[in-house]
Design an enzyme around this catalytic site. Structure first.
Site, mmCIF file in Angstrom:
data_model
loop_
_atom_site.group_PDB
_atom_site.id
_atom_site.type_symbol
_atom_site.label_atom_id
_atom_site.label_comp_id
_atom_site.label_asym_id
_atom_site.label_seq_id
_atom_site.Cartn_x
_atom_site.Cartn_y
_atom_site.Cartn_z
ATOM 1 N N LYS A 1 0.158 16.253 -10.142
ATOM 2 C CA LYS A 1 0.935 15.989 -11.358
ATOM 3 C C LYS A 1 1.907 17.128 -11.645
ATOM 4 C CE LYS A 1 -0.678 11.938 -12.111
ATOM 5 N NZ LYS A 1 0.204 10.763 -11.877
ATOM 6 N N SER B 1 1.330 13.163 -16.323
ATOM 7 C CA SER B 1 0.097 13.349 -17.079
ATOM 8 C C SER B 1 0.217 14.656 -17.849
ATOM 9 C CB SER B 1 -1.110 13.416 -16.133
ATOM 10 O OG SER B 1 -2.270 13.860 -16.816
ATOM 11 N N TYR C 1 -5.667 16.482 -8.049
ATOM 12 C CA TYR C 1 -5.000 15.630 -9.035
ATOM 13 C C TYR C 1 -4.052 16.426 -9.940
ATOM 14 C CZ TYR C 1 -4.223 11.926 -12.440
ATOM 15 O OH TYR C 1 -3.628 11.002 -13.253
ATOM 16 N N ASP D 1 0.870 -1.173 0.000
ATOM 17 C CA ASP D 1 0.000 0.000 0.000
ATOM 18 C C ASP D 1 0.904 1.220 0.000
ATOM 19 O OD1 ASP D 1 -1.729 2.086 0.417
ATOM 20 O OD2 ASP D 1 -2.576 1.308 2.296
#
Length: 250
Positions: free
Chosen positions: A164, A145, A160, A64
């Site tokens: 990135k 990304s 998010y 994890d």
């Protein structure tokens, strides 16, 4: 890729999507490949799609990445079992459709930073230390990304894109540190556009376009990009690789 045959690759988030595709391609290319994931049984199931020889090189390990203790245990296991890490693919990521200004969103925001930013930094640190101890000219990949370079408008983005952008900055910071340390270790940021993965399936509208109408890449396309960068000569570093589907509107 011949120089990587028999070497050890670690892929985080290897249970599905880009991580699963990358783990399979690395094993097929002759690397001892350790797929880290919480859903370890899904990594094990990848072997059924591989030739017997390649399947024997793929190993599933429960981890994890939101837990530093779990990360440390995983890298300690790889060190003891296989001798260390030669290639790391930081693929693990999380996206929850939660607005940045939504009430009560703290847990989702914290998970985004823990998985998309901190885990990447910790795994890179442990891989680097393994490479440095053995004087290995290894390779570290960050699954970034297009959102690490531009922030589109879509519901539920929350942290998010910020995560990135952090990956972009971390890649630059690592490049400087690796050079200052006098190593030959490479670091590559891979920035995909839209890829058909479970994460993308959560997003209905992106940059003003309905995602169901947008062209998409397959996870294997990104895996092949990783192998391309990995297969370059020792003096060549692909520092940033952007991969988009033809016709992507954003």
């Amino acid at each position: 890729m011949d120089r990587w045959r028999g070497k050890v690759a670690v892929v985080t988030g290897a249970s599905s999507g880009i991580g699963a595709a990358t783990a399979k391609e690395l094993a097929k290319a002759g690397m001892i490949t350790v797929g880290l994931a919480r859903r370890v049984e899904q990594v094990e199931s990848l072997k059924t799609a591989l030739p017997m020889e390649s399947a024997a090189r793929l190993h599933a390990l429960k981890c994890d990445v939101s837990s530093e203790e779990s990360i440390m245990e995983a890298f300690k296991f790889v060190e003891g079992k296989f001798g260390g890490v030669d290639v790391l693919v930081n693929n693990a990521g999380v996206y929850q459709k939660v607005d940045l200004l939504e009430a009560g969103n703290t847990a989702a925001l914290r998970q985004s930073l823990d998985v998309n930013v901190l885990a990447l930094a910790l795994c890179s640190r442990e891989a680097f230390l393994s490479m440095q101890r053995r004087n290995v000219a290894g390779h570290i990949f960050h699954l970034n990304s297009i959102e690490g370079h531009n922030v589109p408008n879509y519901p539920g983005a929350n942290l998010y894109p910020a995560g990135k952008f952090a990956v972009t900055a971390i890649t630059e910071t690592m490049r400087n540190e690796l050079r200052n340390a006098g190593t030959k270790i490479k670091v590559t940021s891979i920035s995909p556009g839209f890829v058909k993965t479970p994460m993308v399936d959560m997003c209905d509208v992106y940059g003003g376009f309905e995602t169901s109408t947008m062209p998409m890449l397959q996870p294997e396309d990104i895996a092949h990009g990783i192998l391309y960068a990995l297969g370059t000569p020792p003096h060549v570093q692909v520092h940033e690789l952007t991969i988009k589907p033809v016709g992507e509107p954003v």
